[in-house]
Write a protein that holds these residues in place. Structure first.
Motif, mmCIF file in Angstrom:
data_model
loop_
_atom_site.group_PDB
_atom_site.id
_atom_site.type_symbol
_atom_site.label_atom_id
_atom_site.label_comp_id
_atom_site.label_asym_id
_atom_site.label_seq_id
_atom_site.Cartn_x
_atom_site.Cartn_y
_atom_site.Cartn_z
ATOM 1 N N ALA A 103 -11.757 -19.924 -30.289
ATOM 2 C CA ALA A 103 -10.890 -19.221 -29.341
ATOM 3 C C ALA A 103 -9.617 -18.753 -30.031
ATOM 4 O O ALA A 103 -9.179 -17.603 -29.862
ATOM 5 N N GLU A 104 -9.023 -19.630 -30.812
ATOM 6 C CA GLU A 104 -7.790 -19.280 -31.523
ATOM 7 C C GLU A 104 -8.039 -18.171 -32.549
ATOM 8 O O GLU A 104 -7.272 -17.193 -32.632
ATOM 9 N N LEU A 105 -9.089 -18.312 -33.338
ATOM 10 C CA LEU A 105 -9.394 -17.309 -34.359
ATOM 11 C C LEU A 105 -9.717 -15.961 -33.728
ATOM 12 O O LEU A 105 -9.281 -14.911 -34.218
ATOM 13 N N ALA A 106 -10.481 -15.977 -32.645
ATOM 14 C CA ALA A 106 -10.831 -14.719 -31.983
ATOM 15 C C ALA A 106 -9.605 -14.066 -31.357
ATOM 16 O O ALA A 106 -9.472 -12.835 -31.364
ATOM 17 N N ALA A 107 -8.705 -14.880 -30.797
ATOM 18 C CA ALA A 107 -7.484 -14.318 -30.223
ATOM 19 C C ALA A 107 -6.668 -13.588 -31.286
ATOM 20 O O ALA A 107 -6.020 -12.572 -31.000
ATOM 21 N N PRO A 123 -9.233 -9.572 -30.537
ATOM 22 C CA PRO A 123 -8.598 -9.664 -29.217
ATOM 23 C C PRO A 123 -9.353 -8.955 -28.105
ATOM 24 O O PRO A 123 -9.114 -9.234 -26.924
ATOM 25 N N GLU A 124 -10.282 -8.056 -28.444
ATOM 26 C CA GLU A 124 -11.050 -7.353 -27.423
ATOM 27 C C GLU A 124 -12.341 -8.075 -27.048
ATOM 28 O O GLU A 124 -13.079 -7.619 -26.175
ATOM 29 N N SER A 125 -12.606 -9.195 -27.689
ATOM 30 C CA SER A 125 -13.843 -9.935 -27.421
ATOM 31 C C SER A 125 -13.733 -10.711 -26.119
ATOM 32 O O SER A 125 -12.644 -10.948 -25.598
ATOM 33 N N TYR A 153 -5.433 -18.287 -23.225
ATOM 34 C CA TYR A 153 -5.780 -17.075 -23.965
ATOM 35 C C TYR A 153 -5.989 -15.886 -23.035
ATOM 36 O O TYR A 153 -6.341 -16.048 -21.864
ATOM 37 N N ASN A 154 -5.795 -14.700 -23.590
ATOM 38 C CA ASN A 154 -5.887 -13.472 -22.788
ATOM 39 C C ASN A 154 -7.319 -12.986 -22.593
ATOM 40 O O ASN A 154 -7.592 -12.206 -21.691
#
Length: 261
Positions: A82-86, A90-92, A117-118
């Protein structure tokens, strides 16, 4: 942030054979031909170079090259992906499989992820609730037929939920056991979607270090002898030095739920 629940239509029939799943969406829609061809081309061209690449490199590659939306699958055992993807994707979307058998602590982590997270957190649910499954297939299918239970409550919900995506991010690590020791960082799944594993080279120690250094949401059971966390009914703590996945389906020859085999 919206919280989407994917839940198929309930089955009211009398299916009892665990090899026969209940009626409802349980497969992944075919990719458009051009996307499938592009994915194949990407894996052929880049899989070897990404085999031992860093998580940042792999995720930046995905952000640049994936020919469509990407889902980040989260078991909530930890929140590293989650942190790495954020940071890098960010569009995932985040995708969580709620089997109906999770530890309360796992569901608490999922709630905290949704708040922190967004990204949209998509929760995939099995076709049947626990009482419905008990009624149709007999009580505690996870004991009598754990492979069928994983198929109905993990594999099929994931398959149905991946239809909108060109690829998915996994938390696979080669250090997690012999069945994963040679796993690639980039491959195609059975549907032709990109399967991307950015922390594939990380050890459990490196994962825990990243969690501490970045003040991530922490699953409390990982400090109580549970280095690998699945369903509450099928996960036991392990002794120090044991295979991290030794507590999964303990007492059963089963070692994988089927998502990565």
């Amino acid at each position: 942030m919206s919280f989407t629940a994917i839940n198929a239509l309930k089955n009211t029939g009398s299916v009892k054979d665990p090899e026969v799943s209940p009626e409802g969406p349980r497969t992944t829609a075919p990719l458009p031909e051009d996307i499938a061809a592009r994915n194949l081309e990407l894996v052929d061209k880049h899989a070897q170079a990404l085999y031992d690449a860093s998580a940042q490199t792999i995720l930046e590659w995905a952000a640049e090259h994936a020919p469509g939306r990407v889902a980040v699958t989260l078991s909530m055992e930890n929140t590293v992906l989650a942190e790495l993807a954020a940071r890098h994707l960010p569009e995932s979307d985040f995708l969580f499989l709620d089997t109906g058998y999770h530890f309360k602590e796992t569901l608490d982590v999922a709630k905290k992820v949704d708040e922190r997270y967004n990204q949209e957190l998509v929760t995939a649910l099995p076709i049947l609730s626990r009482p419905e499954q008990d009624s149709l297939y007999g009580k505690n299918l996870y004991r009598s037929s754990p492979t069928a239970c994983c198929r109905m409550r993990k594999m099929e919900p994931l398959a149905a939920s991946l239809s909108p995506y060109a690829g998915w991010i996994t938390g696979l690590r080669r250090a997690d056991g012999p069945t994963r020791a040679q796993a690639p960082a980039l491959s195609l799944d059975a549907t032709g979607r990109l399967k991307i594993s950015p922390i594939i080279t990380w050890s459990l120690e490196e994962t825990n270090q990243f969690i501490v250094e970045n003040n991530l949401i922490d699953h409390p059971l990982t400090h109580q002898g549970y280095p690998s966390i699945g369903c509450e009914t099928c996960t036991l703590p392990v002794a120090e030095g044991q295979d991290p996945r030794a507590g999964r389906w303990a007492g059963n020859a089963k070692t994988e739920c089927g998502l990565h085999s």
